[in-house]
Design a protein around this motif. Structure first.
Motif, mmCIF file in Angstrom:
data_model
loop_
_atom_site.group_PDB
_atom_site.id
_atom_site.type_symbol
_atom_site.label_atom_id
_atom_site.label_comp_id
_atom_site.label_asym_id
_atom_site.label_seq_id
_atom_site.Cartn_x
_atom_site.Cartn_y
_atom_site.Cartn_z
ATOM 1 N N GLU A 483 0.838 -1.212 0.000
ATOM 2 C CA GLU A 483 0.000 0.000 0.000
ATOM 3 C C GLU A 483 0.867 1.253 0.000
ATOM 4 O OE1 GLU A 483 -3.297 0.591 -0.114
ATOM 5 O OE2 GLU A 483 -3.381 -1.522 -0.650
ATOM 6 N N GLY A 486 2.997 1.425 -3.162
ATOM 7 C CA GLY A 486 2.076 1.619 -4.291
ATOM 8 C C GLY A 486 1.524 3.030 -4.340
ATOM 9 N N ARG A 496 -0.917 -3.368 -6.661
ATOM 10 C CA ARG A 496 -0.424 -3.557 -5.279
ATOM 11 C C ARG A 496 -0.528 -5.028 -4.870
ATOM 12 N NH1 ARG A 496 -2.799 2.098 -2.602
ATOM 13 N NH2 ARG A 496 -2.244 3.274 -4.453
#
Ligand SMILES: Cc1cc2nc3c(=O)[nH]c(=O)nc-3n(C[C@H](O)[C@H](O)[C@H](O)COP(=O)(O)OP(=O)(O)OC[C@H]3O[C@@H](n4cnc5c(N)ncnc54)[C@H](O)[C@@H]3O)c2cc1C
Length: 540
Positions: A483, A486, A496
């Motif tokens: 996360e 990404g 992701r």
């Protein structure tokens, strides 16, 4: 720089050697392009035993390598203080070892002569009782021991610090960029053709091209029709995600080789094997019998080793210089700087062989050869010039921790990676949230690494900040890592997930050889949970 204006030097290979050369040359005012097909330090350098050492065992057959390694180790530990830590070995002696305690102590007395070169202390001889008092896990069979001090290093950070400093001094450095061709005209190498991370093919001219690709150097040499001869040797390690002992312990394997169980900061490396390698350098698999060989050897002096749970294995291939007939373990770790002009490839220089412990010296001699070719006169400064983060003394970790609101251990780990730049790293990231329960890496550091340290994959993040390096091996932190990375790199939700899945798959290959029966069951659960999470998210 366009294809029309050449670099002074194009350096191929972003292991410790290539990164060291790029730094050295750019400090001398040479324009440099450094190209790495994977990530910085992801080749042999990252798969090493993480030691800056002289190698006392080379004393018997390769005295110069021990001397040069110790000399250069002295420079490296001075310029890279935050990446290194002292590693104290206990070398236990059993009744039927090839070296009895007198022979062992004599060897250490000789090695003591070299220890001051690398700022290490002389050995001590211990009785069996003293050794077992220091490390109760040692076998009751031992008849004595000697101590030996070496240095541990984080090779990923060491490599990256060299890249970072090269960039600061004008170099262009690209990871995930593979050289596919050397472009020649008659007897001269003029340029390289490379594939960028997004698949584009680019040409870059270099007045000198340096082949610093470690075990890959025969493949790169072949691109210019040059035969670079190595005797590559595979080595593996078993990784435990904690310290098994506060001491590093050496043992004799069934075939009489020295094995090492090395206590690094928060983990233990047990290695290593040394076998002629003829396979594919892109898939150096670890075999279960290699794991058994290491455990069998260490079990003799540390009987409870099987009670500890490894988290993964590593494997790499040494770029050893070619020699016929010698047993792998006795091959010299010397290096050679080869100017290929006499072989019809003027402008191409290969650096082959050597060790991480003398990478700076290898880089200096290669850079000297490049400068001679360029007619450029500038002295090497890397023996005394600190690497980034070492320019000044870092503040005490506790003070940094309380000011930034992070646990002291997180501050300490941050400093081992960034030294006196640690606060800047946290400030830039803007969050002190801890990413993983077992490895106290902050999200702020990961954000910094993604913005400024060329993190392009989750495996890059593992190397740059140590994410997924602890006991969870990523199970507790890899989705959150995906996360954070990404959102910095603009990945979509499915990108992701794919990144997390790729990481888990890659990590699995290194873990499979050390999974026992319960390990397999746990692995299946973890992988199932991950798939469930992904399916759930995908459905939302
Ligand atoms: C198991 C093991 C343990 C070791 N332990 C130690 C130790 O504790 N201490 C020590 O001093 N030495 C140790 N060594 C030796 C040491 O690790 C190596 O000598 C050293 O790391 C080699 O560095 P390098 O930069 O030459 O090669 P590498 O680190 O392999 O770097 C070469 C790089 O070139 C890149 N490359 C290849 N082809 C291309 C291409 N076409 N285009 C772009 N890039 C390319 C590769 O991706 C790679 O990253 C160990 C070696 C092994 C195998």
């Amino acid at each position: 720089m366009s294809a029309a204006s050449p670099y002074d030097a194009v350096v191929i290979g972003g292991g410790v050697t290539g990164a060291g050369i790029a730094r050295d040359l750019s400090l001398r005012g040479v324009s440099v392009l450094l190209l790495e097909k994977g990530d910085w330090g992801a080749g042999t350098s990252g798969a090493s035993s993480w030691m800056i050492h002289g190698g006392p065992r080379y004393l018997e057959f390769d005295w110069d390598t021990t001397r040069l390694s110790c000399q250069d180790a002295g420079h490296i530990v001075t310029i890279a203080r935050n990446f290194v830590s002292r590693v104290l070995f206990i070398i236990p002696v059993l009744p039927h070892d090839k070296n009895n305690i007198e022979r062992m102590e004599t060897a250490m007395e000789v090695y003591d002569r070299f220890q001051p070169l690398k700022h290490a202390h002389p050995h001590r001889r211990l009785t069996a009782e003293e050794a077992r008092q220091a490390e109760p896990g040692l076998s009751p069979e031992i008849i004595g021991a000697v101590t030996m001090e070496e240095w541990g290093v984080d090779p990923h950070r060491l490599v990256f610090a060299n890249v970072q400093d090269a960039i600061v001094h004008g170099a262009r450095a690209l990871n995930h960029t593979q050289v596919t061709e050397l472009i020649r005209d008659a007897g001269k190498v003029l340029a390289v053709r490379y594939r960028t991370s997004d698949g584009a093919m680019v040409e870059a001219r270099g007045r000198v091209v340096v082949n610093a690709t470690g075990p890959w150097s025969p493949l790169v040499g072949a691109m210019a029709g040059i035969d670079v001869q190595l005797r590559p040797a595979k080595g593996i390690h078993i990784v435990y995600p904690h310290r098994i002992s506060n001491f590093s312990i050496s043992a004799e394997s069934v075939d009489g080789r020295d094995l090492l169980m090395v206590a690094h900061a928060g983990f233990t490396l047990l290695g290593t094997t040394d076998d002629d390698f003829y396979g594919d350098l892109e898939s150096v698999d670890v075999l279960e019998d290699e794991v058994d060989y290491l455990i069998q050897g260490i079990e003799r002096v540390f009987p409870s080793i099987r009670e500890y749970r490894p988290v993964r294995t590593t494997s790499g291939v040494r770029p050893t210089l070619f020699k016929w007939r010698r047993y792998e373990d006795e091959l010299s770790r010397r290096y050679e700087v080869i100017d290929h002009s006499k072989q019809g490839a003027d402008g191409l220089i290969t650096i082959a062989g050597g060790k991480l412990s003398m990478y700076r010296l290898m880089a200096e001699e290669t850079s000297d050869a490049v400068c001679r070719k360029l007619g450029h006169q500038a002295a090497c400064t890397t023996a005394s010039r600190p690497l980034p983060g070492n320019e000044s003394e870092p503040e005490p970790a506790a003070a940094l921790a309380s000011r930034c609101g992070i646990p002291a251990l997180a501050a300490l780990k941050l400093q081992t990676r960034h030294g006196s730049n640690s606060e800047k790293v946290l400030d830039e990231g803007g969050t002190s949230r801890i990413l993983c329960r077992c490895e106290p890496v902050t999200e702020g550091e990961l954000i910094y690494a993604t913005r400024h340290e060329q993190v392009r994959t989750l495996a890059d993040a593992f190397r740059r900040v140590g994410i997924a390096a602890g006991p969870c091996a990523g199970a507790a932190c890899i989705l959150r890592t995906a996360e954070v990375v990404g959102s910095e790199l603009g990945w979509s939700a499915s990108q992701r997930f794919e990144a997390a899945r790729d990481f888990v798959r890659g990590a699995w290959l290194g873990r499979a050889p050390v999974l026992g029966r319960s390990g397999w069951a746990q692995e299946e659960l973890a992988q199932g949970a991950m798939r469930g999470l992904m399916a759930g998210d995908g459905a939302r």
